[in-house]
Design an enzyme around this catalytic site. Structure first.
Site, PDB file in Angstrom:
ATOM      1  N   ASP A 132       0.825  -1.209   0.000  1.00  0.00           N
ATOM      2  CA  ASP A 132       0.000   0.000   0.000  1.00  0.00           C
ATOM      3  C   ASP A 132       0.857   1.256   0.000  1.00  0.00           C
ATOM      4  O   ASP A 132       0.471   2.273  -0.575  1.00  0.00           O
ATOM      5  CB  ASP A 132      -0.937  -0.023   1.210  1.00  0.00           C
ATOM      6  N   GLU A 164       0.643 -12.432   5.066  1.00  0.00           N
ATOM      7  CA  GLU A 164       1.613 -11.847   4.134  1.00  0.00           C
ATOM      8  C   GLU A 164       2.993 -11.720   4.774  1.00  0.00           C
ATOM      9  O   GLU A 164       4.014 -11.999   4.136  1.00  0.00           O
ATOM     10  CB  GLU A 164       1.121 -10.479   3.670  1.00  0.00           C
TER      11      GLU A 164
END
Length: 236
Positions: free
Chosen positions: A89, A108
């Site tokens: 992000d 993740e």
């Protein structure tokens, strides 16, 4: 296809070009990672890539990879991952990341930590000088502890609010059955490595979306003179 999607597709393809036969792969989450999974499936189907197996970082990624015929293993069944590819992000010049916009940052981070090489794939809009000025930092918390954690985060200078669901009443629930506090620091994050540790030491916190000292390469899609290209960034 708009320019941003063209950048995502180009950078996803560039990452797939690094995959070799026989690899155990970490397959990330999000829109750019989905394009990477699709590109990988095409190469597997054509026979260009053989004998690879994927470890996904989200239920979404697992469904997509399965539908496309990519062989999968569970994270618990592997001790090491040859190459992990995922989006982000936000990415700063030191290759420190904010991840977790899809509420998958726990899995993740586990996959990234197991990888011999971790490649981050982004378009140029995700590059920032300082983390958290534009994108909130997700913190996964036990449902019974979110209020206590929220109060403790205030002492660290952050304001955290529960992430609410869009198509159901109430908050987002993660794949692990927990809640997400989205955290904002008024002046951004000055010391990501320190803050990552401070947040994770709060009782009731499972993991936060700061990825520090994990990224080996950042591939970024860029547009110059209306031509889409891919650049491998150098860490500062």
């Amino acid at each position: 296809m708009d320019l941003q999607n063209q950048m995502k597709k180009a950078v996803a393809q560039a990452a797939v070009d690094q995959i070799q036969n026989g690899m155990i792969l970490g397959l990330g989450s999000g829109s750019t990672a989905a394009l990477m999974i699709e590109a990988l499936a095409i190469k597997i189907k054509s026979g260009e890539i053989k004998d690879v197996v994927g470890v996904t970082t989200s239920f979404q990624g697992e469904v997509l990879a399965s539908e496309l015929g990519i062989p999968l293993k569970s994270l618990s069944s592997v001790s090491e991952i040859d190459l992990a590819i995922d989006g982000a992000d936000e990415v700063n010049p030191k290759f420190q990341l904010i991840k977790g916009g899809g509420a998958c940052h726990v899995q993740e981070k586990l996959v990234a930590a197991l990888a011999k090489k971790f490649i981050v794939v982004v378009d140029s809009t995700k590059l920032v000088e300082k983390l958290n000025l534009d994108f909130k930092l997700p913190v996964e918390v036990l449902p019974s502890a979110w209020k206590q954690v929220q109060k403790t985060l205030i002492n660290l200078g952050g304001e955290g609010n529960l992430r609410m669901a869009q198509k159901k009443a109430g908050p987002i629930v993660t794949d692990q059955g927990n809640l997400i506090l989205d955290l904002t620091f008024r002046n951004g994050i000055d010391k990501p490595e320190l803050l990552e540790s401070q947040i994770n030491n709060i009782p009731g916190v499972l993991e936060n979306g700061l990825f520090v000292n994990l990224t080996d390469e950042v591939l970024v899609g860029k547009v110059e003179s209306d031509v889409v290209g891919v650049e491998s960034l150098k860490k500062i």
